[in-house]
Design an enzyme around this catalytic site. Structure first.
Site, PDB file in Angstrom:
ATOM      1  N   HIS A 297       6.423  38.231  47.221  1.00 35.39           N
ATOM      2  CA  HIS A 297       7.149  37.315  48.101  1.00 35.39           C
ATOM      3  C   HIS A 297       6.959  35.870  47.661  1.00 35.39           C
ATOM      4  O   HIS A 297       6.191  35.124  48.263  1.00 35.39           O
ATOM      5  CB  HIS A 297       6.658  37.535  49.537  1.00 35.39           C
ATOM      6  CG  HIS A 297       7.345  36.700  50.576  1.00 35.39           C
ATOM      7  ND1 HIS A 297       8.593  36.139  50.403  1.00 35.39           N
ATOM      8  CD2 HIS A 297       6.951  36.325  51.827  1.00 35.39           C
ATOM      9  CE1 HIS A 297       8.923  35.457  51.498  1.00 35.39           C
ATOM     10  NE2 HIS A 297       7.944  35.554  52.357  1.00 35.39           N
TER      11      HIS A 297
ATOM     12  N   CYS B   2      10.735  30.590  54.542  1.00 32.67           N
ATOM     13  CA  CYS B   2      11.007  31.782  53.730  1.00 32.67           C
ATOM     14  C   CYS B   2      12.496  32.078  53.630  1.00 32.67           C
ATOM     15  O   CYS B   2      12.903  33.008  52.933  1.00 32.67           O
ATOM     16  CB  CYS B   2      10.259  32.983  54.289  1.00 32.67           C
ATOM     17  SG  CYS B   2       8.489  32.712  54.341  1.00 32.67           S
TER      18      CYS B   2
END
Ligand SMILES: [Zn+2]
Lengths: 138, 381
Positions: free
Chosen positions: B329, B81
Site C-alpha cells: 500500500h 490514501c
C-alpha cells in the site's frame, strides 16, 4: 511550572473548586453535541449557536480495539474505546480496570468516566496532567 | 461531453527502493504507461501527479525532469490514501471537460516501515495510549468492531479476508508478497490491534502506477481503441456528518455515498460489476465495504467471505490482485494501481488470476479523514 495538574485536553475542565468534568458544545439549532470548541455546527451549519454544556460522566461502550503494538515507550496492551455518553456525545479513551481480553468486553457495557493523573506523563516544562478514563460501572 | 478512456496503464512491482527518489519511482510507472499505449511524453497535454509524503515537494515537475520537460501544466495532488485516485480523477475531468485530449496521471509513494497514525499534538503530552489509540491498525480495528457489534461479524471472518487476498497474491507477480497464509497462521500471528493481527495489516511499500487518459476522438485517431478502457463513472466524496466523526473516522458513509453516485453515473448497479478492487488497508476494512458498495446487505458480509463469493471464481471476486494486504500500500500510488488491476482484467490480460469474461469492474479507495474515490470501468470493444 504549574503546581496544579493541567488538563490533558482542552475539553477537560478543572474548576478551582469542585470536581473535574468534560465539556461539550451543544448546537442551539439542531441539538448536536461536540467535543471541543467550535463556532459553527458541522451537522447543520448553524453559526454562533454553540453553547457549553457539561457532559455526563456515564455512558456505554460503542466499539473498541485491544492495542498490542503502539509507538515506542507506550505501555501495551490497553483497550482503546469509543464510548457513547448518556447524552449521545461520542468520546474516545482508554478503558481501564478490565482485563484486555475480548471475553471480558461487551458492546454496550455501562461505563463511567473517571479522572486521574495522565499515566505519569509530563510535558517539557515538567508539568503534570490530569486525564480521563473509562471503567466498568459498578 | 466526450467519453474518456484509459489507453495506457501500468504499475511497477511494489517493493522497497530507498536508493531511489520519489520522482524516479514515479517516472518508472509513467514510462511504462506511455509504452503500454505507444505514446510519448510529447503527446501528453497535462500531468496530474499524486503523492502524499512530499506533498509540498513539486513531485510532478521533478518527475518531468526524469522523463521530459515539455512545459505542460502539472497539478500535484494530495488526498490521503485517495491521492492516486484523485489525481486520476482530475485527469479524467480535464478530458471529460474538453480541456485536453490526452493526459497523464501518476501516483507514487516512498514509505518508511512501521506504524502509521497520529501520535498526538505538538504541545502538552503525547495522547497515544492515554486516550485510546490513533494508530491505523487500531482505528480500523474499531471500525471492524463496529461492524461486529451490529452484524455479529467474527474475528475468524475478518481473518479469512487475509487468507483470501494472500491466496490471490500468489497469482500476481506484481504483488510485494506472494505467500499463502492459512487461517490458523493469520489468527495466530502477532496481534497488533485486536482483531487485526500482523497478517491482517497492509504492507508499507514504495511504488508507483500511471495511466494515460484520452478523449474518444483522440483515441480513435491514434488507433488505440482496441485495448481502451472506458471510464463509466468517476466519483469523489468526502464524509458526510456522522455522530461519532470526532472520535471515529468514518469510512462507511462516504463509501456508500460515492457508490450510489457512481452507479447512477454509470447507469448500472452492483449486480453488473464483474470484479472489485477495494481498499483493504486492514482485513477489518474489507468486510465493511461489501455492504457499503452494495454487493450484499451489510449483515451478509460475513457470509460472503465464509462462502467464497468474493474469492476468485466466486460470484463477485474482490481484490484478486492480492489487495493492499499483499500487493502493498504505497499511499499515493494505490488508487491508480487498483485501476491498473481492473483494467488488466477487462483487457483479458491478467493471466492466472484472470476473472473470466470480465466486462465491468469497480475500484475503490478510502483516505482517512475522509475521502472516497470510486471508478467504474468497462472494456471498450
Ligand atoms: Zn446544528
Amino acid at each position: 511550572m504549574s503546581n496544579q495538574p493541567l488538563p490533558a485536553v482542552p475539553y477537560l475542565k478543572i474548576p478551582g473548586d469542585g470536581s473535574p468534568y468534560l465539556e461539550g458544545q451543544k448546537c442551539g439549532s439542531c441539538g448536536s453535541t461536540f467535543l471541543g470548541e467550535r463556532s459553527v455546527c458541522s451537522k447543520c451549519g448553524a453559526r454562533d449557536q454553540m453553547s457549553a454544556v457539561t457532559l455526563p460522566n456515564s455512558g456505554k461502550l460503542y466499539s473498541y480495539s485491544i492495542v498490542y503494538r503502539s509507538f515506542p515507550g507506550i505501555e501495551v496492551p490497553y483497550i482503546s474505546a469509543i464510548v457513547d455518553l448518556d447524552d449521545g456525545t461520542a468520546i474516545k479513551g482508554n478503558l481501564i480496570n478490565v482485563e484486555p481480553d475480548p471475553a471480558n468486553i461487551a458492546f454496550d457495557m455501562p461505563v463511567e468516566v473517571v479522572f486521574a493523573d495522565a499515566l505519569g506523563r509530563k510535558d517539557a516544562d515538567g508539568n503534570s496532567y490530569l486525564s480521563y478514563f473509562f471503567q466498568p460501572k459498578t | 461531453m466526450t467519453d474518456a478512456y484509459i489507453v495506457g496503464v501500468d504499475m511497477i512491482k511494489f517493493g522497497r527502493f530507498p536508493e531511489k527518489t520519489v520522482p524516479q519511482i514515479g517516472a518508472q510507472a509513467a514510462l511504462m504507461a506511455l509504452d503500454d499505449c505507444g505514446l510519448s511524453i510529447q503527446h501528453m497535454q497535462a500531468l496530474y501527479c499524486g503523492n502524499l509524503g512530499q506533498a509540498s515537494g513539486m513531485v510532478g515537475q521533478r518527475l518531468l525532469q526524469e522523463i521530459g520537460q515539455t512545459g505542460i501544466p502539472v497539478v500535484n495532488v494530495a488526498n490521503a490514501c485517495a491521492t492516486g485516485a484523485t489525481a486520476f480523477r482530475e485527469a479524467w475531468a480535464s478530458v471529460k471537460a474538453g480541456l485536453y485530449d490526452v493526459v497523464l496521471a501518476v501516483g507514487v509513494e516512498q514509505m518508511g516501515k512501521g506504524l502509521l497514525g497520529g501520535a498526538g499534538g505538538k504541545t502538552g503530552i503525547p495522547k497515544e495510549g492515554l486516550m485510546g489509540s490513533g494508530t491505523m491498525p487500531a482505528v480500523f480495528a474499531e471500525a471492524g468492531m463496529e461492524h461486529a457489534r451490529h452484524y455479529g461479524t467474527t474475528f475468524e471472518q475478518f481473518a479469512k479476508v487475509s487468507v483470501k487476498n494472500h491466496h490471490h497474491s500468489t497469482l500476481n507477480p506484481k504483488a510485494m508478497y506472494q505467500i499463502e497464509t492459512p487461517l490458523e497462521e493469520v489468527m495466530n500471528a502477532e496481534m497488533i490491534s485486536y482483531p487485526n493481527t500482523k497478517l491482517m495489516c497492509s504492507v508499507n511499500v514504495d511504488g508507483s502506477a500511471a495511466a494515460v487518459i484520452c478523449s474518444e476522438k483522440k483515441a480513435r485517431e491514434l488507433g488505440l481503441m482496441d485495448r481502451a478502457i472506458k471510464v463509466r463513472a468517476s466519483v469523489l466524496a468526502s464524509d458526510p456528518w456522522q455522530e461519532r466523526d470526532l472520535v471515529m473516522p468514518d469510512v462507511n458513509s462516504c463509501t456508500q455515498k460515492a457508490a450510489k453516485e457512481a452507479y447512477e453515473m454509470a447507469g448500472l448497479g452492483p449486480d453488473d460489476i464483474d470484479l472489485i478492487e477495494l481498499h483493504d488497508c486492514f482485513a477489518t476494512a474489507e468486510i465493511l465495504h461489501y455492504g457499503n458498495l452494495g454487493i450484499c446487505k451489510q449483515e451478509d458480509a460475513g457470509r460472503m467471505i465464509d462462502e467464497g463469493e468474493v474469492a476468485l471464481g466466486g460470484r463477485i471476486p474482490v481484490n484478486v490482485s492480492g489487495g493492499l494486504l499483499s500487493k502493498g500500500h504505497p499511499l499515493g500510488a494505490t488508487g491508480i494501481a487498483n485501476i491498473y488491476e481492473v483494467s488488466t482484467h477487462l483487457r483479458n490480460e491478467a493471466g492466472a488470476r484472470q476473472v473470466e469474461g470480465a466486462k465491468i469492474g469497480l475500484t475503490h479507495v478510502i483516505g482517512l479523514g475522509s475521502a472516497c474515490a470510486i471508478h467504474v470501468l468497462e472494456r471498450a470493444s
